[in-house]
Each structure stands twice: as structure tokens, then as C-alpha cells.
Design a protein around this motif. Structure first.
Motif, PDB file in Angstrom:
ATOM      1  N   HIS A   1      -8.165  46.139 -48.708  1.00 48.06           N
ATOM      2  CA  HIS A   1      -7.142  47.129 -48.399  1.00 48.06           C
ATOM      3  C   HIS A   1      -7.528  47.949 -47.169  1.00 48.06           C
ATOM      4  O   HIS A   1      -6.673  48.241 -46.304  1.00 48.06           O
ATOM      5  CB  HIS A   1      -6.919  48.045 -49.602  1.00 48.06           C
ATOM      6  CG  HIS A   1      -5.731  48.940 -49.457  1.00 48.06           C
ATOM      7  ND1 HIS A   1      -5.824  50.305 -49.325  1.00 48.06           N
ATOM      8  CD2 HIS A   1      -4.402  48.658 -49.400  1.00 48.06           C
ATOM      9  CE1 HIS A   1      -4.618  50.821 -49.195  1.00 48.06           C
ATOM     10  NE2 HIS A   1      -3.735  49.854 -49.243  1.00 48.06           N
ATOM     11  N   ASP A   2      -8.793  48.313 -47.049  1.00 52.03           N
ATOM     12  CA  ASP A   2      -9.252  49.039 -45.860  1.00 52.03           C
ATOM     13  C   ASP A   2      -9.032  48.206 -44.600  1.00 52.03           C
ATOM     14  O   ASP A   2      -8.670  48.744 -43.547  1.00 52.03           O
ATOM     15  CB  ASP A   2     -10.737  49.396 -45.992  1.00 52.03           C
ATOM     16  CG  ASP A   2     -10.999  50.463 -47.036  1.00 52.03           C
ATOM     17  OD1 ASP A   2     -10.038  51.105 -47.502  1.00 52.03           O
ATOM     18  OD2 ASP A   2     -12.185  50.645 -47.404  1.00 52.03           O
ATOM     19  N   TRP A   3      -9.266  46.907 -44.711  1.00 47.99           N
ATOM     20  CA  TRP A   3      -9.059  46.003 -43.571  1.00 47.99           C
ATOM     21  C   TRP A   3      -7.590  46.036 -43.142  1.00 47.99           C
ATOM     22  O   TRP A   3      -7.289  46.190 -41.948  1.00 47.99           O
ATOM     23  CB  TRP A   3      -9.472  44.604 -43.988  1.00 47.99           C
ATOM     24  CG  TRP A   3      -9.479  43.571 -42.899  1.00 47.99           C
ATOM     25  CD1 TRP A   3      -9.188  43.754 -41.576  1.00 47.99           C
ATOM     26  CD2 TRP A   3      -9.806  42.186 -43.053  1.00 47.99           C
ATOM     27  NE1 TRP A   3      -9.308  42.562 -40.899  1.00 47.99           N
ATOM     28  CE2 TRP A   3      -9.686  41.596 -41.770  1.00 47.99           C
ATOM     29  CE3 TRP A   3     -10.186  41.412 -44.134  1.00 47.99           C
ATOM     30  CZ2 TRP A   3      -9.942  40.236 -41.569  1.00 47.99           C
ATOM     31  CZ3 TRP A   3     -10.444  40.058 -43.930  1.00 47.99           C
ATOM     32  CH2 TRP A   3     -10.316  39.481 -42.658  1.00 47.99           C
ATOM     33  N   ALA A   4      -6.702  45.918 -44.116  1.00 48.01           N
ATOM     34  CA  ALA A   4      -5.273  45.953 -43.779  1.00 48.01           C
ATOM     35  C   ALA A   4      -4.899  47.275 -43.128  1.00 48.01           C
ATOM     36  O   ALA A   4      -4.139  47.311 -42.152  1.00 48.01           O
ATOM     37  CB  ALA A   4      -4.441  45.716 -45.034  1.00 48.01           C
ATOM     38  N   ARG A   5      -5.430  48.378 -43.644  1.00 52.78           N
ATOM     39  CA  ARG A   5      -5.086  49.697 -43.110  1.00 52.78           C
ATOM     40  C   ARG A   5      -5.694  49.931 -41.729  1.00 52.78           C
ATOM     41  O   ARG A   5      -5.226  50.808 -40.985  1.00 52.78           O
ATOM     42  CB  ARG A   5      -5.575  50.784 -44.071  1.00 52.78           C
ATOM     43  CG  ARG A   5      -4.856  50.839 -45.405  1.00 52.78           C
ATOM     44  CD  ARG A   5      -3.538  51.567 -45.339  1.00 52.78           C
ATOM     45  NE  ARG A   5      -3.650  52.913 -44.803  1.00 52.78           N
ATOM     46  CZ  ARG A   5      -2.692  53.836 -44.890  1.00 52.78           C
ATOM     47  NH1 ARG A   5      -1.568  53.546 -45.524  1.00 52.78           N
ATOM     48  NH2 ARG A   5      -2.844  55.034 -44.371  1.00 52.78           N
ATOM     49  N   SER A   6      -6.718  49.178 -41.370  1.00 52.46           N
ATOM     50  CA  SER A   6      -7.325  49.338 -40.043  1.00 52.46           C
ATOM     51  C   SER A   6      -6.466  48.735 -38.941  1.00 52.46           C
ATOM     52  O   SER A   6      -6.698  48.980 -37.753  1.00 52.46           O
ATOM     53  CB  SER A   6      -8.720  48.702 -40.018  1.00 52.46           C
ATOM     54  OG  SER A   6      -8.649  47.277 -39.999  1.00 52.46           O
ATOM     55  N   LEU A   7      -5.473  47.944 -39.326  1.00 51.15           N
ATOM     56  CA  LEU A   7      -4.555  47.308 -38.385  1.00 51.15           C
ATOM     57  C   LEU A   7      -3.168  47.919 -38.548  1.00 51.15           C
ATOM     58  O   LEU A   7      -2.820  48.406 -39.627  1.00 51.15           O
ATOM     59  CB  LEU A   7      -4.457  45.801 -38.665  1.00 51.15           C
ATOM     60  CG  LEU A   7      -5.760  45.004 -38.650  1.00 51.15           C
ATOM     61  CD1 LEU A   7      -5.505  43.599 -39.181  1.00 51.15           C
ATOM     62  CD2 LEU A   7      -6.331  44.956 -37.243  1.00 51.15           C
ATOM     63  N   PRO A   8      -2.354  47.893 -37.503  1.00 56.12           N
ATOM     64  CA  PRO A   8      -0.951  48.276 -37.716  1.00 56.12           C
ATOM     65  C   PRO A   8      -0.311  47.360 -38.759  1.00 56.12           C
ATOM     66  O   PRO A   8      -0.675  46.185 -38.873  1.00 56.12           O
ATOM     67  CB  PRO A   8      -0.310  48.067 -36.336  1.00 56.12           C
ATOM     68  CG  PRO A   8      -1.448  48.050 -35.373  1.00 56.12           C
ATOM     69  CD  PRO A   8      -2.622  47.491 -36.106  1.00 56.12           C
ATOM     70  N   LYS A   9       0.620  47.900 -39.525  1.00 57.41           N
ATOM     71  CA  LYS A   9       1.303  47.061 -40.509  1.00 57.41           C
ATOM     72  C   LYS A   9       2.111  45.987 -39.777  1.00 57.41           C
ATOM     73  O   LYS A   9       2.931  46.288 -38.906  1.00 57.41           O
ATOM     74  CB  LYS A   9       2.236  47.895 -41.388  1.00 57.41           C
ATOM     75  CG  LYS A   9       2.959  47.055 -42.454  1.00 57.41           C
ATOM     76  CD  LYS A   9       4.037  47.840 -43.170  1.00 57.41           C
ATOM     77  CE  LYS A   9       3.447  48.880 -44.086  1.00 57.41           C
ATOM     78  NZ  LYS A   9       4.516  49.509 -44.928  1.00 57.41           N
ATOM     79  N   PRO A  10       1.889  44.712 -40.095  1.00 49.75           N
ATOM     80  CA  PRO A  10       2.607  43.647 -39.376  1.00 49.75           C
ATOM     81  C   PRO A  10       4.093  43.631 -39.698  1.00 49.75           C
ATOM     82  O   PRO A  10       4.523  44.101 -40.757  1.00 49.75           O
ATOM     83  CB  PRO A  10       1.912  42.374 -39.863  1.00 49.75           C
ATOM     84  CG  PRO A  10       1.327  42.743 -41.186  1.00 49.75           C
ATOM     85  CD  PRO A  10       0.959  44.198 -41.097  1.00 49.75           C
ATOM     86  N   ARG A  11       4.852  43.066 -38.782  1.00 46.95           N
ATOM     87  CA  ARG A  11       6.277  42.884 -39.023  1.00 46.95           C
ATOM     88  C   ARG A  11       6.514  41.756 -40.020  1.00 46.95           C
ATOM     89  O   ARG A  11       7.516  41.732 -40.730  1.00 46.95           O
ATOM     90  CB  ARG A  11       6.991  42.579 -37.708  1.00 46.95           C
ATOM     91  CG  ARG A  11       7.019  43.725 -36.725  1.00 46.95           C
ATOM     92  CD  ARG A  11       7.704  43.327 -35.419  1.00 46.95           C
ATOM     93  NE  ARG A  11       9.006  42.737 -35.644  1.00 46.95           N
ATOM     94  CZ  ARG A  11       9.290  41.439 -35.470  1.00 46.95           C
ATOM     95  NH1 ARG A  11       8.355  40.599 -35.066  1.00 46.95           N
ATOM     96  NH2 ARG A  11      10.504  40.986 -35.701  1.00 46.95           N
TER      97      ARG A  11
END
Length: 302
Positions: A71-81
């Protein structure tokens, strides 16, 4: 004005409050309320491509060693389209796409708590992405789209942890070959997706020698030598950007064939590297260590 709960939210509400994933959902919701996950814009530039070690069946749902880092990894990136995922658990040629918005997930595991067979991950319609992906393939490449096939656990398990709100369209692309060069070429065709805010994900496991694990590996999470040796070899090659060495894994990697008695959990790595701007550039490791003795090494490539 209250909104009607989604099918995913209704299913999530049935998870026992003491279950680690229920705690994960509470933490993710609190974080989202405090700091909403910003959606990708063109000013962000291309998203990276990812290789994710997805764990054994639904096991990551019960472990904070998986939940928090993913989850931290996902939050470190902009949310994809949108998200396009190539999973080890769908080997199919000709190249195939999952349904735009399937009715059900693929629960392709057994021997676990029946709770997981009721999990849902109903994401928005991915029809636009399906048409874009098909358009990126050469005219000689047949692309078959299934009308009902849902996401398998190599796709929905890590993504449900990373993006638990189920608000990003997800499409799955089959793994059509074991040949590293062909998979690198496939990844290269997918590269333009990153420039439009689509996250390209190869989902497998850095080591996957399930038949050779012992009871001790499960009870004490000790890693066998073949898993450690293969992981160290892969980490070194990835740090050097040595794609040719990685492509020779069957003959060059220590720990073979124990680390990969079948190779489908390693080969999605080549799709992720092919989708990178420079497949030979060093990657950024985002998750490492071992789960029941298997390497969890996961990375992103710019």
C-alpha cells in the motif's frame, strides 16, 4: 447524501474486524480521508512499470509484511488512470484480454480460509484501455478479448491491497510465451500506456519453488539456499541493468531449477522491463525479504 455501498464495500464489511486485512482497510480509509491519493496528470510524466511478487494465493491479506509495503508503494506514486497487469496465472496464446468489467474474480487457489472466496474487487469499466491495448499490437497479432474472464489472484490480490477502494479500471493481459525476448518486445509495445497514466504491472514471484519448500520454511519463514542464491543473482543483475544475463536465467542463475521449476512466475519481469523507458537502466527495489522462504523482491522501472 448517503451513497449505496458497492459490492466490494459490502463484501469487505463482512471481514472479521480482527483480521489483518480489515485493519488494513481501516488504515487505508483513514489515510485517504486525511490525504486523498492524487490522481496522475500529464505533468507527472510517465508512470513506472512494476514487477510485483504477489505472494502465495491470498496469504498476503493476512500479513502486515505484505499489506503495509504494497500500500505504501501504491501511495508513493500518483494514482493511475488505469492498470494493465500481466500475471503468472494466465498463460494463454494468442494474446488475450480479460473482460472489460467481469462479473466475478478467478479464485484460483485452494486450502485457504473460505473467507477469501467471498472477496470482491469490482473495478470500473476498462473498455477504453482494452481498445488502446489492442491498438498497440501489430496488425499480424491477434488479440482475443474474453467477455466473462475476471482477474486471477496474481492480479486482484496485490491490487486489492495496493488500491483497496477498487476505483481504478483494471485489465489483465495474458502471458503469451516464456521467451524473454518476445516478452521484452511485448512490454515495449505497452510502453506508451505509461505516458497516459496507465500502470503496467508484471505479477509473479522472484522465487517460486513451492514443491521444494519444507515445513520449516512455512513455520519459521526460513529461506532455502536455492531461493537466497537466485534472489541475490537477480538483485545483482537488476542493479546492473543486465537484461541479457536475466534472459539467461534458466542456465545462468544459481538455484535453478529449484527456484523456478516452471518459469511463469519469473517471466512477467520481462514485460515490466520492456515497458520501461530504458530496460537496461537499474531498477528501484520496493519490496524484498522472504515469505515462507520465497523471495518477495519487487521493483519499479522508470
Amino acid at each position: 447524501m448517503p451513497t449505496t455501498p458497492t459490492t466490494t464495500q459490502v463484501a469487505d464489511a463482512r471481514i472479521p474486524a480482527a483480521h489483518p486485512f480489515a485493519g488494513h482497510l481501516r488504515r487505508a480509509q483513514a489515510l485517504e480521508q486525511a490525504a486523498p491519493h492524487r490522481t496522475w496528470t500529464p505533468e507527472d510524466g510517465p508512470l513506472p512499470s512494476l514487477y510485483v511478487s504477489h505472494g502465495g494465493g491470498p496469504m498476503p491479506f493476512a500479513s502486515n509484511d505484505w499489506l503495509d509495503p504494497l500500500h505504501d508503494w501504491a501511495r508513493s506514486l500518483p494514482k493511475p488512470r488505469a492498470i494493465l497487469v500481466v500475471s503468472a496465472h494466465w498463460e494463454s496464446a494468442p494474446l488475450s484480454l480479460s473482460a472489460d468489467r467481469p462479473a466475478d474474480l478467478v479464485y484460483d487457489f485452494g486450502g485457504f480460509d473460505p473467507l477469501y472466496d467471498a472477496f470482491r474487487y469490482d473495478t470500473p469499466d476498462a473498455g477504453d484501455l482494452a481498445r488502446t491495448v489492442a491498438g498497440l499490437m501489430p496488425d499480424t497479432q491477434q488479440v482475443h478479448q474474453h467477455t466473462r474472464r475476471g482477474l486471477d489472484h496474481g492480479a486482484w490480490v496485490p491490487l486489492k491491497i495496493m488500491y483497496p477502494s477498487a476505483d481504478v479500471p483494471v485489465l489483465q493481459l495474458s502471458l503469451p510465451t516464456e521467451d524473454p525476448d518476445e516478452l521484452l518486445a511485448l512490454g515495449q509495445r505497452l510502453r506508451p500506456l505509461r505516458e497516459s497514466g496507465v500502470l503496467v504491472v508484471g505479477s509473479g514471484h522472484m522465487t517460486h519453488g513451492l514443491p521444494f519448500l519444507t515445513r520449516e520454511n512455512f513455520t519459521q519463514n526460513t529461506a532455502p539456499a536455492w531461493s537466497v542464491d537466485f534472489d541475490a543473482w537477480a538483485a545483482d543483475a537488476l542493479a546492473r541493468g543486465d537484461v541479457a544475463e536475466l534472459a539467461r536465467f534458466r542456465d545462468a542463475a544459481p538455484g535453478m531449477p529449484y527456484a523456478h521449476p516452471t518459469v511463469e512466475h519469473f517471466t512477467p519481469l520481462f514485460v515490466a522491463l520492456g515497458a520501461a523507458t530504458d530496460p537496461a537502466a537499474p531498477v528501484t527495489t520496493m519490496l524484498e525479504g522472504y515469505g515462507v522462504g520465497l523471495s518477495r523482491r519487487s521493483f519499479q522501472a522508470a
